[in-house]
Motif scaffolding. Sequence first.
Motif, short mmCIF file in Angstrom:
data_model
loop_
_atom_site.label_atom_id
_atom_site.label_comp_id
_atom_site.label_asym_id
_atom_site.label_seq_id
_atom_site.Cartn_x
_atom_site.Cartn_y
_atom_site.Cartn_z
N ASN A 186 7.53 38.46 16.50
CA ASN A 186 8.76 38.53 16.11
C ASN A 186 8.99 39.90 15.45
OD1 ASN A 186 11.39 37.93 14.57
ND2 ASN A 186 11.33 36.61 16.31
N ARG A 187 10.36 40.46 15.66
CA ARG A 187 10.66 41.68 15.10
C ARG A 187 10.70 41.68 13.65
NH1 ARG A 187 15.25 44.61 19.19
NH2 ARG A 187 13.99 44.28 20.95
N GLU A 188 11.25 40.33 13.18
CA GLU A 188 11.50 40.23 11.77
C GLU A 188 10.16 40.01 10.96
OE1 GLU A 188 14.30 40.25 9.68
OE2 GLU A 188 15.26 40.90 11.37
N ASP A 189 9.20 39.53 11.75
CA ASP A 189 7.88 39.36 11.09
C ASP A 189 7.16 40.81 11.08
OD1 ASP A 189 8.20 36.60 10.93
OD2 ASP A 189 7.25 36.33 12.89
N ILE A 190 7.30 41.51 11.91
CA ILE A 190 6.86 42.98 12.02
C ILE A 190 7.65 43.65 10.91
CG2 ILE A 190 6.71 44.97 13.45
CD1 ILE A 190 6.75 43.44 15.66
#
Length: 437
Positions: A186-190
Amino acid sequence: MALLRPCILVAATGILATGLPHLKDSALHHLTKQLLQQYHKEVRPVHNWVEPTTVYLDLFVYAVLDVDIQNQKLKTSVWYCEVWSDEFLSWNASMFDEIREISLPLSTIWAPDIIINEFVDTERSPDLPYVYVNSSGTIKNYKPIQVVSACSLQTYAFPFDIQNCSLTFNSILHTVEDVDLGFLQNREDIKHDQKSFLNDSEWELLSVSSTYNILQNSAGDFAQIQFNVVIRRRPLAYVVSLLIPSIFLMLMDLGSFYLPPNCRARIIFKTSVLVGYTVFRVNMANEVPRSAGGTSLIGVFFTVCMAFLVLSLSKSILLVQFLHNEQCSGREQPLLCLQRGADAEGSGVDPRAPCAGGTESPVYQEHQAQTGALKEVWSQLRSINNSLQTQDQVDQQEAEWLALLYRFDQLLFRSYLAMLGLYTITLCSLWVLWSGL
């Protein structure tokens, strides 16, 4: 006995050989041979060529190694991962002793041609020749690399600067119809994943945001993923070694305005401060990063304050020189008047000498002598009066110049004070903005 010894050795070798599994009978060897026997790495691994191969990317920033502002380059150490599916490298695990994952040489299989657009130097990474392949055909390629990339670096807010550099991944030859890109997590995790970042350098990692877009050009449409690495500088070392000493130096220069403008000690003091400015400027040039596109705010303020110092010093030198000339001219004028009086006395005595005959009576001669003495005294008084009036005019002119220069000095002092206040407020504001991110 000599004939039995070779027989015993042959029998023992046969017994050991039967106790070990032969390489050709190994399930791993049989699986690897079956997978690569008719594999063609030159062809994209899909049964239906219309379907694109999706490559999932992931990026972990491990460390910021160097920020070269002068050459506009960023050197980072990253962990880069590629995951894609190969339809020709799948198998049934139950037929191969439940083997669900193996490693294969990367040089023997098809691999996507993913590059980083911002590369400006050769890639430095350890040679990892193998990739992981699981039974469903999913391939994982992990690559720790040192990336030297081009980046637009700004020094305006130094040492409270925040840099935003991008790493753009895309295929160099395959269009989006052949090779598509996607995110492995997920982008937020990245964005907020900083667990692997080496957080003991000058720079601090804020976030790694990511975007997906299609790059359109004459060769076709290419999928690309851009990772924006946002870092900020830790300013404490620069605050102690640059900002605080610069403020102290400006305060010393500001205190020199309390000395009288016509005092020669003020020139000596300001000259010493100017030497301190010059030495500090040389040391600051070695620590402040230089950029062809702009200069740092601290450098601008320091240059302006140095200009105020030079202007004030020049004004004090001109004032002292002017007062010196006026005092010299004022001392010379009374001497000239007295000299003229002495000349007049000599010239008054000489004409009377030939006239001193025997025809004039002593009373008349005494009267003439008293009249000449009175005229001489009157001439001396007039000369003194003129010299005193001239001196009064000089003193009045000097007082007017001093008043004008005092007003100019006060204006310069207030401007300097305003500049120092603006400098302090700007630095505090930058620090607050830096801390709020």
